[in-house]
Design an enzyme around this catalytic site. Sequence first.
Site, PDB file in Angstrom:
ATOM      1  N   LYS A 240     107.310  -6.379  52.504  1.00 19.54           N
ATOM      2  CA  LYS A 240     106.970  -5.077  52.921  1.00 19.54           C
ATOM      3  C   LYS A 240     108.127  -4.372  53.160  1.00 19.54           C
ATOM      4  O   LYS A 240     108.647  -3.444  52.707  1.00 19.54           O
ATOM      5  CB  LYS A 240     105.904  -5.105  53.875  1.00 19.54           C
TER       6      LYS A 240
ATOM      7  N   CYS B  55     104.392   1.664  32.774  1.00 17.48           N
ATOM      8  CA  CYS B  55     104.218   3.086  32.443  1.00 17.48           C
ATOM      9  C   CYS B  55     102.700   3.423  32.630  1.00 17.48           C
ATOM     10  O   CYS B  55     101.879   2.847  32.659  1.00 17.48           O
ATOM     11  CB  CYS B  55     104.701   3.168  31.008  1.00 17.48           C
TER      12      CYS B  55
ATOM     13  N   ASN C 112     102.558   1.753  26.680  1.00 19.20           N
ATOM     14  CA  ASN C 112     102.737   1.191  27.662  1.00 19.20           C
ATOM     15  C   ASN C 112     102.652  -0.200  27.332  1.00 19.20           C
ATOM     16  O   ASN C 112     101.885  -0.698  26.812  1.00 19.20           O
ATOM     17  CB  ASN C 112     101.585   1.388  28.741  1.00 19.20           C
ATOM     18  N   GLY C 113     103.640  -1.014  27.808  1.00 16.88           N
ATOM     19  CA  GLY C 113     103.810  -2.401  27.392  1.00 16.88           C
ATOM     20  C   GLY C 113     105.122  -2.709  26.980  1.00 16.88           C
ATOM     21  O   GLY C 113     106.048  -1.991  26.789  1.00 16.88           O
TER      22      GLY C 113
ATOM     23  N   HIS D  11     116.517 -25.953  59.292  1.00 17.73           N
ATOM     24  CA  HIS D  11     117.208 -26.849  57.966  1.00 17.73           C
ATOM     25  C   HIS D  11     117.956 -25.810  57.085  1.00 17.73           C
ATOM     26  O   HIS D  11     118.086 -25.811  56.084  1.00 17.73           O
ATOM     27  CB  HIS D  11     115.976 -27.401  57.074  1.00 17.73           C
TER      28      HIS D  11
ATOM     29  N   ARG E 245     103.241   4.414  38.757  1.00 21.80           N
ATOM     30  CA  ARG E 245     103.357   3.320  37.682  1.00 21.80           C
ATOM     31  C   ARG E 245     104.544   3.201  37.044  1.00 21.80           C
ATOM     32  O   ARG E 245     105.046   2.060  36.596  1.00 21.80           O
ATOM     33  CB  ARG E 245     101.989   3.114  36.530  1.00 21.80           C
TER      34      ARG E 245
ATOM     35  N   GLU F 127     110.572  -4.207  50.270  1.00 28.62           N
ATOM     36  CA  GLU F 127     110.123  -3.045  49.010  1.00 28.62           C
ATOM     37  C   GLU F 127     110.318  -1.704  49.792  1.00 28.62           C
ATOM     38  O   GLU F 127     110.466  -0.927  48.755  1.00 28.62           O
ATOM     39  CB  GLU F 127     108.449  -3.249  49.010  1.00 28.62           C
TER      40      GLU F 127
ATOM     41  N   GLU G 134     104.861 -12.056  53.878  1.00 32.04           N
ATOM     42  CA  GLU G 134     104.339 -10.804  53.397  1.00 32.04           C
ATOM     43  C   GLU G 134     104.999  -9.664  54.177  1.00 32.04           C
ATOM     44  O   GLU G 134     105.406  -8.531  53.742  1.00 32.04           O
ATOM     45  CB  GLU G 134     102.661 -10.934  53.741  1.00 32.04           C
TER      46      GLU G 134
ATOM     47  N   LYS H  88     103.390  -0.196  40.366  1.00 27.35           N
ATOM     48  CA  LYS H  88     102.413  -0.660  41.085  1.00 27.35           C
ATOM     49  C   LYS H  88     101.665  -1.794  40.544  1.00 27.35           C
ATOM     50  O   LYS H  88     101.325  -2.912  41.110  1.00 27.35           O
ATOM     51  CB  LYS H  88     101.215   0.753  41.375  1.00 27.35           C
TER      52      LYS H  88
ATOM     53  N   TRP I  56     108.499   3.852  32.986  1.00 30.73           N
ATOM     54  CA  TRP I  56     109.657   2.963  33.715  1.00 30.73           C
ATOM     55  C   TRP I  56     110.110   2.021  32.672  1.00 30.73           C
ATOM     56  O   TRP I  56     109.437   1.207  31.901  1.00 30.73           O
ATOM     57  CB  TRP I  56     108.332   2.040  34.599  1.00 30.73           C
TER      58      TRP I  56
HETATM   59  C1  AGP Z   1     103.252  -5.670  46.479  1.00 25.96           C
HETATM   60  O1  AGP Z   1     103.463  -4.826  47.709  1.00 25.96           O
HETATM   61  C2  AGP Z   1     103.847  -5.310  45.302  1.00 25.96           C
HETATM   62  N1  AGP Z   1     103.583  -4.056  44.833  1.00 25.96           N
HETATM   63  C3  AGP Z   1     103.650  -6.455  44.262  1.00 25.96           C
HETATM   64  O2  AGP Z   1     104.257  -7.590  44.712  1.00 25.96           O
HETATM   65  C4  AGP Z   1     102.212  -6.641  43.986  1.00 25.96           C
HETATM   66  O3  AGP Z   1     101.307  -7.604  44.993  1.00 25.96           O
HETATM   67  C5  AGP Z   1     102.108  -7.708  42.866  1.00 25.96           C
HETATM   68  O4  AGP Z   1     102.693  -7.135  41.766  1.00 25.96           O
HETATM   69  C6  AGP Z   1     100.699  -8.396  42.281  1.00 25.96           C
HETATM   70  O5  AGP Z   1     100.102  -7.082  41.939  1.00 25.96           O
HETATM   71  P1  AGP Z   1      98.363  -7.487  41.729  1.00 25.96           P
HETATM   72  O6  AGP Z   1      97.980  -7.665  43.122  1.00 25.96           O
HETATM   73  O7  AGP Z   1      97.925  -6.137  41.350  1.00 25.96           O
HETATM   74  O8  AGP Z   1      97.984  -8.229  40.738  1.00 25.96           O
END
Ligand code: AGP
Length: 609
Positions: A486, A2, A101-102, A505, A27, A489, A482, A604, A75
């Site tokens: 991407k 949040c 937040n938390g 495998h 966020r 996501e 990676e 984020k 969130w």
């Molecule tokens: C990456 O595209 C994602 N948003 C997510 O996996 C992110 O890399 C992960 O949450 C780690 O975040 P940080 O690098 O801020 O620790």
Amino acid sequence: MCGIVGYIGKEKSLPFLINGLKALEYRGYDSAGIAIFSHDKVQVKRKAGQVKVLENALKNDTDLIGHLGIGHTRWATHGMPNETNAHPHNDCMGRIFVVHNGIIENYKELKEYLQHRGHIFHSDTDTEVVPHLIEDFLRSNGDFNVALFDALKMIRGAYAFAIIDVKNPDTLYAVSFSSPLVIGVGADENFLASDPSALVGKSKNVIYIKDGEIAEITRSKIDIINLEQKKTPPEIVRLEWNLEQAQKGNYPHFMLKEIFEGPKIVFSALQGRLKSGKNLVKLGGLEQVNEKLKEAKRLIILACGTSYHAGLVGEYLFEEIAKLPTEVHFASEFRYREEPFEEGTVVIAISQSGETADTLAAIRKTKKHGLLTLGIVNTVGSTIARETDAGVYNHAGPEIGVASTKAFISQLTMLVLMAVYMSESNGHQLHHALLQELEKIPEKIKAILDKASEIEMLSEKYKDCENFLFLGRRYNYPVAFEGALKLKEISYIHAEGYGAGEMKHGPIAMISEKFPTMAIVPQNSVSEKMFSNLEEIKARKGPIFAIATEGDKEIVSLANDIFFVPKTIESLEPLLTIVPLQLFAYYVGTKRGFDVDKPRNLAKSVTVE
Ligand code: AGP
């Protein structure tokens, strides 16, 4: 995750609250709300949906003229995303207003206890127990500060609170425990936010509220009270970001802007860190632990998500360049392991936000074992940056797009520098050729970006696929993961990253005309093996999109589509091969009509476990 904002000062609070929430929307954005002290009472406005829904609802509201306010973009962790569960939440008497937040882990027992004592609840959130708990203590002790401290002692979990008390209208209260809060110091005004991106353009002097601290913020004074209820001098940190960096410029999305920042990111990461002469790399943040680094026998890299994939590249770099045995772990798993740590183990935490709860928990675990912890962090002054013993900042500027792109490029650059630095600390050979090639990477990334339209055109062909296999070997094995992340996501397509050697495998069973493969196959020490994999896929009519080296002729007969990247040293290839994959995810996601800067369900910075 949040977003929290707060304001107290000479101006009306509403404009900062709304603009601050917009800056923090990455966020979390399923509902939003504000509380403003106006005309001797607190006005609360909450809406389901993004911040702009709340903003539109307030357009003609003339009551919200107060100079003290708090805001929240949510969130959901507990309770559906709707107006009732949106923050702020308040007590029975309408005196205490809280945004959070938390996660409050013991909220159920607290809620039952408070209901038993006659408190009436309206939401399904964990947050709502906070104002009622403070109210309950106020019944027995009229002092707000005492009641707040007593309430905090009963709360278990991770929390950042911004609080308004109607009886103390000159003070904005803020509390942080394992969830970030930062104060922007102004002139006759002060700002509060979950992270600095909401403060850009408002203040360059910030104060991070440390774990267990309470901040009492008036328009002209900031008091920080620690766990022992003693005032501690606030530590002011200089914020490097400027407004332009935090805005989209003429790009349609932050994600595209941040991909195109790649060349500048590498260039700025190298500034002041490359030297000539005996030692080639200067990393100021590590100098204080130089002697300990000379005794390093093993490295453990801890991270999540994209940062974890950068760590996987780091594993190859540290073993090849610094000759150090290296292991990489998902922080979210490592925290449960009972690993026997050996003498000379050094921990490296990689985090863009510096606030990822799993990474923070994993670091704290290693610190309990007395291990040296280093950070590679992008957000200055963040919790991970402060809690690691030493480290380096990426200086990549704010990364607003939820999907990490420029931070990944920056992390790779820092890992190369750190591997060379530790190689020198351990008296190994110098790496002139590597560093000279590293200085050419910005222009090579730019050459790739200049051909972005090729990727955009090819994304049209693949945008309706339902599955994708990403394959790579050695340094490009993490790039396969990676690239798949991407695409997942941003376009919500099911994409899997795999080591190409593993394909036989199991994954090869999935290959068909409808199951394309993205093959990362630059000309290098494992090209021949990659070509064999591609033959196997081709024999089963699997479509192949190859990321290959300029001038490679052999790939032409194997792949259906090819994007060429410039030749470089194998250990630097990920800095180039990831760029077309970032662009591919971006164009597929936009062509599928999704919000690529705020993908569904994602946040984020995941500051909850
Ligand atoms: C990456 O595209 C994602 N948003 C997510 O996996 C992110 O890399 C992960 O949450 C780690 O975040 P940080 O690098 O801020 O620790």
